[in-house]
Design a protein around this motif. Structure first.
Motif, PDB file in Angstrom:
ATOM      1  N   GLU A  95      58.537  19.025  36.315  1.00  0.00           N
ATOM      2  CA  GLU A  95      57.509  18.400  35.496  1.00  0.00           C
ATOM      3  C   GLU A  95      56.584  19.501  35.001  1.00  0.00           C
ATOM      4  N   VAL A  96      56.152  19.385  33.761  1.00  0.00           N
ATOM      5  CA  VAL A  96      55.160  20.301  33.220  1.00  0.00           C
ATOM      6  C   VAL A  96      53.848  19.539  33.101  1.00  0.00           C
ATOM      7  N   LEU A  97      52.805  20.092  33.707  1.00  0.00           N
ATOM      8  CA  LEU A  97      51.505  19.436  33.763  1.00  0.00           C
ATOM      9  C   LEU A  97      50.501  20.236  32.936  1.00  0.00           C
ATOM     10  N   SER A  98      49.913  19.586  31.959  1.00  0.00           N
ATOM     11  CA  SER A  98      48.943  20.241  31.095  1.00  0.00           C
ATOM     12  C   SER A  98      47.579  20.297  31.782  1.00  0.00           C
ATOM     13  N   LEU A  99      46.975  21.501  31.802  1.00  0.00           N
ATOM     14  CA  LEU A  99      45.667  21.675  32.435  1.00  0.00           C
ATOM     15  C   LEU A  99      44.969  22.866  31.778  1.00  0.00           C
ATOM     16  N   ASP A 100      43.673  22.754  31.603  1.00  0.00           N
ATOM     17  CA  ASP A 100      42.889  23.809  30.980  1.00  0.00           C
ATOM     18  C   ASP A 100      43.076  25.132  31.734  1.00  0.00           C
ATOM     19  N   SER A 101      43.194  26.225  30.973  1.00  0.00           N
ATOM     20  CA  SER A 101      43.477  27.525  31.579  1.00  0.00           C
ATOM     21  C   SER A 101      42.400  27.952  32.576  1.00  0.00           C
ATOM     22  N   LYS A 102      41.138  27.649  32.288  1.00  0.00           N
ATOM     23  CA  LYS A 102      40.066  28.019  33.211  1.00  0.00           C
ATOM     24  C   LYS A 102      40.152  27.245  34.515  1.00  0.00           C
ATOM     25  N   LYS A 106      63.633  15.999  51.632  1.00  0.00           N
ATOM     26  CA  LYS A 106      64.262  14.938  52.433  1.00  0.00           C
ATOM     27  C   LYS A 106      65.542  15.402  53.125  1.00  0.00           C
ATOM     28  N   GLY A 107      65.551  16.646  53.579  1.00  0.00           N
ATOM     29  CA  GLY A 107      66.702  17.161  54.308  1.00  0.00           C
ATOM     30  C   GLY A 107      67.766  17.794  53.452  1.00  0.00           C
ATOM     31  N   ILE A 108      67.651  17.702  52.136  1.00  0.00           N
ATOM     32  CA  ILE A 108      68.624  18.337  51.244  1.00  0.00           C
ATOM     33  C   ILE A 108      68.290  19.827  51.161  1.00  0.00           C
ATOM     34  N   PRO A 109      69.255  20.715  51.373  1.00  0.00           N
ATOM     35  CA  PRO A 109      68.974  22.139  51.193  1.00  0.00           C
ATOM     36  C   PRO A 109      68.424  22.400  49.788  1.00  0.00           C
ATOM     37  N   GLY A 110      67.329  23.108  49.731  1.00  0.00           N
ATOM     38  CA  GLY A 110      66.656  23.367  48.462  1.00  0.00           C
ATOM     39  C   GLY A 110      65.180  23.592  48.717  1.00  0.00           C
ATOM     40  N   GLY A 111      64.384  23.409  47.703  1.00  0.00           N
ATOM     41  CA  GLY A 111      62.950  23.618  47.873  1.00  0.00           C
ATOM     42  C   GLY A 111      62.174  23.293  46.625  1.00  0.00           C
ATOM     43  N   GLY A 112      60.879  23.519  46.710  1.00  0.00           N
ATOM     44  CA  GLY A 112      59.999  23.246  45.591  1.00  0.00           C
ATOM     45  C   GLY A 112      59.508  24.531  44.957  1.00  0.00           C
ATOM     46  N   PHE A 113      58.981  24.405  43.746  1.00  0.00           N
ATOM     47  CA  PHE A 113      58.421  25.571  43.056  1.00  0.00           C
ATOM     48  C   PHE A 113      57.181  25.151  42.284  1.00  0.00           C
ATOM     49  N   ILE A 114      56.267  26.102  42.154  1.00  0.00           N
ATOM     50  CA  ILE A 114      55.040  25.932  41.371  1.00  0.00           C
ATOM     51  C   ILE A 114      54.808  27.240  40.626  1.00  0.00           C
ATOM     52  N   TYR A 115      54.697  27.162  39.309  1.00  0.00           N
ATOM     53  CA  TYR A 115      54.405  28.346  38.502  1.00  0.00           C
ATOM     54  C   TYR A 115      53.239  28.025  37.578  1.00  0.00           C
ATOM     55  N   THR A 116      52.238  28.888  37.584  1.00  0.00           N
ATOM     56  CA  THR A 116      51.114  28.688  36.679  1.00  0.00           C
ATOM     57  C   THR A 116      51.428  29.339  35.341  1.00  0.00           C
ATOM     58  N   MET A 117      51.288  28.562  34.269  1.00  0.00           N
ATOM     59  CA  MET A 117      51.472  29.076  32.924  1.00  0.00           C
ATOM     60  C   MET A 117      50.092  29.236  32.279  1.00  0.00           C
ATOM     61  N   ARG A 118      50.054  29.487  30.997  1.00  0.00           N
ATOM     62  CA  ARG A 118      48.770  29.743  30.332  1.00  0.00           C
ATOM     63  C   ARG A 118      47.834  28.549  30.452  1.00  0.00           C
ATOM     64  N   VAL A 172      45.656  18.456  44.665  1.00  0.00           N
ATOM     65  CA  VAL A 172      44.298  18.868  44.280  1.00  0.00           C
ATOM     66  C   VAL A 172      44.327  20.007  43.268  1.00  0.00           C
ATOM     67  N   TYR A 173      45.418  20.762  43.246  1.00  0.00           N
ATOM     68  CA  TYR A 173      45.504  21.883  42.314  1.00  0.00           C
ATOM     69  C   TYR A 173      45.649  21.410  40.863  1.00  0.00           C
ATOM     70  N   TRP A 174      46.246  20.226  40.671  1.00  0.00           N
ATOM     71  CA  TRP A 174      46.461  19.751  39.301  1.00  0.00           C
ATOM     72  C   TRP A 174      45.881  18.352  39.060  1.00  0.00           C
ATOM     73  N   ARG A 175      44.865  17.998  39.822  1.00  0.00           N
ATOM     74  CA  ARG A 175      44.231  16.705  39.566  1.00  0.00           C
ATOM     75  C   ARG A 175      43.688  16.697  38.125  1.00  0.00           C
ATOM     76  N   GLU A 176      43.747  15.566  37.500  1.00  0.00           N
ATOM     77  CA  GLU A 176      43.337  15.345  36.112  1.00  0.00           C
ATOM     78  C   GLU A 176      44.318  15.937  35.102  1.00  0.00           C
ATOM     79  N   ALA A 177      45.393  16.557  35.562  1.00  0.00           N
ATOM     80  CA  ALA A 177      46.390  17.103  34.634  1.00  0.00           C
ATOM     81  C   ALA A 177      47.252  15.981  34.069  1.00  0.00           C
ATOM     82  N   ASP A 178      47.776  16.195  32.881  1.00  0.00           N
ATOM     83  CA  ASP A 178      48.661  15.232  32.228  1.00  0.00           C
ATOM     84  C   ASP A 178      50.100  15.741  32.272  1.00  0.00           C
ATOM     85  N   ILE A 179      51.039  14.838  32.566  1.00  0.00           N
ATOM     86  CA  ILE A 179      52.457  15.197  32.525  1.00  0.00           C
ATOM     87  C   ILE A 179      52.890  15.225  31.067  1.00  0.00           C
ATOM     88  N   ILE A 180      53.345  16.386  30.603  1.00  0.00           N
ATOM     89  CA  ILE A 180      53.736  16.513  29.191  1.00  0.00           C
ATOM     90  C   ILE A 180      55.235  16.751  29.017  1.00  0.00           C
TER      91      ILE A 180
END
Length: 438
Positions: A188-195, A219-231, A273-281
């Motif tokens: 998912e890409v979440l839109s949030l102000d750069s500041k 849920k037990g499936i081999p794998g993981g999550g990722f988070i990358y901050t963009m502009r 809490v890191y992306w509260r108020e963000a919109d899914i775009i």
């Protein structure tokens, strides 16, 4: 799809199939070297099929484009790398603060579009919305490519088709993929102000974060999550082993749709809490290879053919770093060098093109693949995605959630292992396997 012959001439020195990082790099270098180059992609525009936004290593790209830092569509320079174990509401996090500009965050379609324009600027011809149905071989030598009824002749074909190696399968150079060697990435890409991004992730202006997560979020499936901050957005999601997910679904152990798993990750009380108020775009998914030597084709060359990028299985996944863009670009650079050398030797024979595979085996890519040989077996071990995150976070709870007495680290380990019903010998054995592979 477009009619190929109606748009271009019917012969080129080089035809490159796939306008991803590898294909665009090869097109740029070979056109710059004076060859007539046709770059073909089935998507609408270069990179349109590449649903990816994450971390790319800079120096291998700078080796080709010294202007990368000032011209490329870089979002943020990664200044912090994090890794977290998650179990329930408990999270154990490690962080490293980088001291220089090693990697950047980027949306791959934007980067690849930039690369394609670079290739066109030096004379390459780029045609999109064209499906190549076959790499034509006559008398043991690659003759060109076929799209529908149209044929384009070429002295060399560079296969940069990516994970779906249907053309190589038809040639017998690659077998059908093992589902345990493939993952499904959903983001998912979440839109949030750069500041706000900089405030919440404790970043200075222009700095970025790459964050990998393992634990019960899959849920037990081999794998993981990722988070990358963009502009001005955040790319989050999960990568899940396709083979294991299918097995668990068949056994009734996995009843949630993958979209629900991603939503649970987005709404996790620690992360949200890191992306509260963000919109899914944006929302989407794509397949990825796990990495490792087992995905490489039987050969990376034949008479008039070279294989680069993901099609060659050249992705390095160590569990704490994932390198795919730079390895694809490097493989394309080595392929272009080989083609120039073969031309100077008088022909694109198998003997002359064999040098490409030798260059790959001398490169940092192959050294990394050999160094981490068998890491894919670790990624298939559910222990590291269930028992180990539970153990790590339980140890953290004993060390940091005590009301009175503080246990020693050894006591916290022993008590946690007993409560999780894991023997110390099993832990030592599993961690020994990881240490050897990582």
């Amino acid at each position: 799809m477009r009619v190929l012959i109606a748009m271009v001439r019917d012969r080129f020195d080089i035809v490159i199939v796939g306008a991803g990082p590898a294909g665009c790099t090869a097109a740029y270098l070979l056109a710059k070297a004076g060859f007539s180059v046709l770059l073909v992609d089935r998507g609408r525009g270069a990179g349109s099929k590449l649903l990816w936004g994450g971390k790319a290593y800079a120096q291998p790209l700078r080796d080709i484009w010294p202007e990368l830092d000032r011209e490329a569509p870089i979002h943020r320079w990664v200044s912090r790398d994090r890794f977290s174990f998650v179990w329930g509401d408990r999270v154990l996090t490690l962080e490293y603060k980088l001291g220089r500009k090693v990697a950047f965050t980027v949306y791959l379609p934007e980067l690849v579009s930039w690369m394609a324009r670079k290739a066109e600027s030096v004379g390459a011809t780029f045609i999109d919305e064209v499906v190549i149905d076959e790499i034509i071989v006559r008398d043991g030598v690659v003759y060109g490519v076929r799209s529908g009824n149209d044929i384009i002749r070429a002295n060399v074909v560079v296969d940069a088709e990516g994970i779906n190696r249907m053309l190589l399968e038809k040639l017998g150079l690659a077998s059908k993929p093992n589902p345990y060697s493939l993952s499904l990435g959903v983001k998912e890409v979440l839109s949030l102000d750069s500041k706000l991004i900089e405030e919440r992730f404790n970043l200075d202006k222009g700095e970025g974060l790459a964050w990998l997560v393992a634990g019960d979020i899959t849920k037990g499936i081999p794998g993981g999550g990722f988070i990358y901050t963009m502009r001005d957005s955040i790319s989050i999601g999960l990568v899940l082993s396709i083979g294991h997910a299918a097995d668990m679904a068949e056994k009734g152990l996995l009843k949630e749709h993958v979209s629900s798993l991603v939503e649970s990750f987005r709404l996790h009380p620690y992360f949200r809490v890191y992306w509260r108020e963000a919109d899914i775009i944006e929302y989407g998914g794509r397949m990825a290879i796990e990495g490792g030597l087992s995905y490489m084709p039987k050969k990376l060359y034949t008479n008039g053919l070279l294989v680069v990028g993901d099609a060659a299985g050249l992705l390095v996944n160590t569990g704490y770093t994932i390198r795919g863009v730079d390895t694809a670009v490097t493989s394309a650079r080595l392929a272009a060098e080989t083609i120039v050398e073969a031309h100077n030797k008088g022909g694109f024979t198998e003997d002359n093109l064999r040098a490409y595979e030798e260059k790959i085996k001398r490169s940092y890519i192959y050294k990394e693949l050999v160094e981490h040989r068998g890491i894919e077996d670790v990624f298939r071990d559910q222990f590291f995605f269930t028992k180990f995150p539970a153990l790590a976070t339980r140890i953290g709870a004993k060390l940091f959630e005590s009301d009175y007495e503080e246990p020693s680290m050894l006591r916290a380990l022993l008590d946690s292992a007993r409560e999780e019903d894991i023997s110390i010998l099993r832990i030592i054995y599993k961690l020994g396997r990881v240490a050897r592979k990582l």
